[in-house]
Design an enzyme around this catalytic site. Sequence first.
Site, PDB file in Angstrom:
ATOM      1  N   GLY A 184      44.664 173.405  82.267  1.00  0.00           N
ATOM      2  CA  GLY A 184      43.518 174.195  81.838  1.00  0.00           C
ATOM      3  C   GLY A 184      43.556 175.638  82.265  1.00  0.00           C
ATOM      4  O   GLY A 184      42.588 176.376  82.061  1.00  0.00           O
ATOM      5  N   GLY A 185      44.700 176.064  82.849  1.00  0.00           N
ATOM      6  CA  GLY A 185      44.820 177.471  83.222  1.00  0.00           C
ATOM      7  C   GLY A 185      44.699 178.404  82.034  1.00  0.00           C
ATOM      8  O   GLY A 185      44.250 179.534  82.160  1.00  0.00           O
ATOM      9  N   GLY A 186      45.074 177.901  80.863  1.00  0.00           N
ATOM     10  CA  GLY A 186      44.945 178.691  79.640  1.00  0.00           C
ATOM     11  C   GLY A 186      43.624 178.490  78.924  1.00  0.00           C
ATOM     12  O   GLY A 186      43.368 179.116  77.892  1.00  0.00           O
TER      13      GLY A 186
ATOM     14  N   GLY B 166      50.533 176.886  75.963  1.00  0.00           N
ATOM     15  CA  GLY B 166      51.029 177.476  77.201  1.00  0.00           C
ATOM     16  C   GLY B 166      52.430 178.024  77.049  1.00  0.00           C
ATOM     17  O   GLY B 166      53.084 177.855  76.016  1.00  0.00           O
ATOM     18  N   SER B 167      52.916 178.677  78.113  1.00  0.00           N
ATOM     19  CA  SER B 167      54.162 179.435  78.023  1.00  0.00           C
ATOM     20  C   SER B 167      55.384 178.550  77.811  1.00  0.00           C
ATOM     21  O   SER B 167      56.337 178.957  77.134  1.00  0.00           O
ATOM     22  CB  SER B 167      54.349 180.282  79.288  1.00  0.00           C
ATOM     23  OG  SER B 167      54.402 179.464  80.439  1.00  0.00           O
TER      24      SER B 167
ATOM     25  N   LYS C 230      55.587 174.304  89.746  1.00  0.00           N
ATOM     26  CA  LYS C 230      54.378 173.523  89.455  1.00  0.00           C
ATOM     27  C   LYS C 230      54.364 172.169  90.179  1.00  0.00           C
ATOM     28  O   LYS C 230      53.351 171.467  90.155  1.00  0.00           O
ATOM     29  CB  LYS C 230      54.243 173.296  87.942  1.00  0.00           C
ATOM     30  CG  LYS C 230      54.315 174.567  87.096  1.00  0.00           C
ATOM     31  CD  LYS C 230      53.186 175.520  87.402  1.00  0.00           C
ATOM     32  CE  LYS C 230      53.354 176.856  86.693  1.00  0.00           C
ATOM     33  NZ  LYS C 230      53.329 176.775  85.240  1.00  0.00           N
TER      34      LYS C 230
ATOM     35  N   GLU D 130      43.238 169.714  74.858  1.00  0.00           N
ATOM     36  CA  GLU D 130      44.458 169.095  75.376  1.00  0.00           C
ATOM     37  C   GLU D 130      44.218 167.641  75.759  1.00  0.00           C
ATOM     38  O   GLU D 130      45.047 166.769  75.481  1.00  0.00           O
ATOM     39  CB  GLU D 130      44.974 169.891  76.580  1.00  0.00           C
ATOM     40  CG  GLU D 130      45.593 171.233  76.182  1.00  0.00           C
ATOM     41  CD  GLU D 130      45.925 172.127  77.358  1.00  0.00           C
ATOM     42  OE1 GLU D 130      46.726 173.056  77.182  1.00  0.00           O
ATOM     43  OE2 GLU D 130      45.376 171.911  78.461  1.00  0.00           O
TER      44      GLU D 130
ATOM     45  N   ASP E 138      49.669 172.935  85.137  1.00  0.00           N
ATOM     46  CA  ASP E 138      49.576 173.961  86.175  1.00  0.00           C
ATOM     47  C   ASP E 138      49.995 173.442  87.544  1.00  0.00           C
ATOM     48  O   ASP E 138      50.489 174.195  88.378  1.00  0.00           O
ATOM     49  CB  ASP E 138      48.150 174.513  86.226  1.00  0.00           C
ATOM     50  CG  ASP E 138      47.747 175.143  84.903  1.00  0.00           C
ATOM     51  OD1 ASP E 138      48.444 176.078  84.467  1.00  0.00           O
ATOM     52  OD2 ASP E 138      46.774 174.688  84.285  1.00  0.00           O
TER      53      ASP E 138
END
Length: 223
Positions: free
Chosen positions: A96-98, A27-28, A122, A104, A85
């Site tokens: 799980g947005g990605g 993730g970012s 978030k 994970e 998220d």
Amino acid sequence: MDELKKLAGVTAAKYVKNGMIVGLGTGSTAYFFVEEIGRRVKEEGLQVVGVTTSNRTTEQARGLGIPLKSADDIDVIDVTVDGADEVDPDFNGIKGGGGALLMEKIVATPTKEYIWVVDESKLVETLGAFKLPVEVVRYGSERLFRVFKSKGYCPSFRETEGDRFITDMGNYIIDLDLKKIEDPKQLANELDHTVGVVEHGLFNGMVNKVIVAGKNGLDILEK
């Protein structure tokens, strides 16, 4: 916000010491954590072994020269740093947005210190505004979709570029637009016992520490 995310990732990396087995999140924000571990391996001679949570993170870690092991080859992970998220006050979260929720959770489960790095948007009082990802096997997924629809869960198959999104493990994701999850543990138990569901994005009570990047700097929340 990228600078704050970077600061959060670098701060999380301070919990990593020589000789550790480290879970590398996806993730970012987790991206910056992995970058910092790579820098320390190269510049400081940090000796760690990474366990990755997605194919994307595997490529990133290899490019940085971080030694890797498979989740099959370890029994305990010292520290894992990942994103989330949504996070509620009880340290339940949606991930799980990605699309990497299964890997994970596999990495999170044997982890001694599980840390999330997030931006302040978030943090929520109640989970559910973010759609809940549910990873499902392809066989029977249309029937499962109808089951979720009949329960009022407002399901949708995740898509990318007009085709159904396929996870690194070869499954579909059905996102549930629940708006508000009053009882995350009850819903997690229901999904855990639903045939065809491989895994879901509810991570209830698993995290020990949340590093929050906000407009006023960093805040570290602990259980």
